[in-house]
Design a protein around this motif. Structure first.
Motif, short mmCIF file in Angstrom:
data_model
loop_
_atom_site.label_atom_id
_atom_site.label_comp_id
_atom_site.label_asym_id
_atom_site.label_seq_id
_atom_site.Cartn_x
_atom_site.Cartn_y
_atom_site.Cartn_z
N PHE A 1 21.70 17.29 56.55
CA PHE A 1 20.55 17.07 55.66
C PHE A 1 19.23 17.14 56.42
N VAL A 2 19.21 16.63 57.63
CA VAL A 2 17.98 16.69 58.43
C VAL A 2 17.63 18.14 58.77
N ILE A 3 18.61 18.91 59.20
CA ILE A 3 18.36 20.29 59.61
C ILE A 3 17.92 21.14 58.43
N VAL A 4 18.63 21.05 57.33
CA VAL A 4 18.29 21.86 56.15
C VAL A 4 16.93 21.44 55.58
N GLY A 5 16.71 20.13 55.46
CA GLY A 5 15.45 19.65 54.91
C GLY A 5 14.25 20.02 55.76
N MET A 6 14.39 19.84 57.06
CA MET A 6 13.27 20.17 57.94
C MET A 6 13.02 21.68 58.03
N SER A 7 14.09 22.47 57.97
CA SER A 7 13.88 23.92 58.00
C SER A 7 13.19 24.40 56.74
N GLU A 8 13.55 23.85 55.59
CA GLU A 8 12.86 24.21 54.35
C GLU A 8 11.41 23.73 54.37
N PHE A 9 11.20 22.51 54.88
CA PHE A 9 9.83 22.00 54.97
C PHE A 9 8.99 22.88 55.90
N TRP A 10 9.56 23.27 57.02
CA TRP A 10 8.83 24.13 57.96
C TRP A 10 8.52 25.48 57.34
N LEU A 11 9.51 26.06 56.67
CA LEU A 11 9.35 27.39 56.10
C LEU A 11 8.35 27.42 54.95
N ILE A 12 8.44 26.45 54.05
CA ILE A 12 7.59 26.45 52.85
C ILE A 12 6.29 25.68 53.08
N GLY A 13 6.37 24.52 53.73
CA GLY A 13 5.21 23.66 53.85
C GLY A 13 4.30 23.98 55.02
N VAL A 14 4.87 24.25 56.19
CA VAL A 14 4.05 24.43 57.38
C VAL A 14 3.73 25.90 57.62
N LYS A 15 4.77 26.70 57.70
CA LYS A 15 4.57 28.13 57.97
C LYS A 15 3.92 28.82 56.78
#
Length: 119
Positions: free
Chosen positions: A24-38
């Motif tokens: 859950f941490v890996i998937v959530g953070m990767s989605e957050f990075w992809l959509i929110g940060v990047k």
């Protein structure tokens, strides 16, 4: 006094719970990075945020990219908090450490499930 064998047995017995929360941490953070940060416009457009079909099938978290990235961040932080606190209890507790660690894991998973369902 704790022995190394006892600690290794605890880690091995708690490995499934830790892996679930880590997922859950890996998937959530990767989605957050992809959509929110990047915030790559091609990726954001591929999600079709705000479309009636996305919102009706996925829920209100698909209304915008900001809401979705916040949702992913909250989910991953809840899983991270659950993982860290359960590992702390696993190593520091003297009585029934596995029961306490898995109880924290289940509580974290219930928080994640309620965020997923009610958001």
């Amino acid at each position: 006094m704790k022995t190394n064998k006892n600690i290794y047995l605890r880690i091995f017995a708690y490995l499934p719970g830790c892996l679930v929360l880590a997922l859950f941490v890996i998937v959530g953070m990767s989605e957050f990075w992809l959509i929110g940060v990047k915030a790559d416009h091609a990726t954001i457009n591929s999600y079709k945020f705000g479309a009636e079909a996305m919102v009706s099938e996925g829920g209100n978290k698909y209304e915008s990219a900001t809401i979705y990235s916040l949702h992913c961040l909250i989910t991953s932080l809840a899983a991270l908090l659950g993982a860290v606190s359960s590992l702390f209890v696993l190593f520091k507790s003297q009585s029934t450490p596995l029961l306490k660690a898995y109880s924290i894991t289940i509580t974290a998973l219930l928080v994640i499930a309620s965020v997923e369902y009610f958001w």
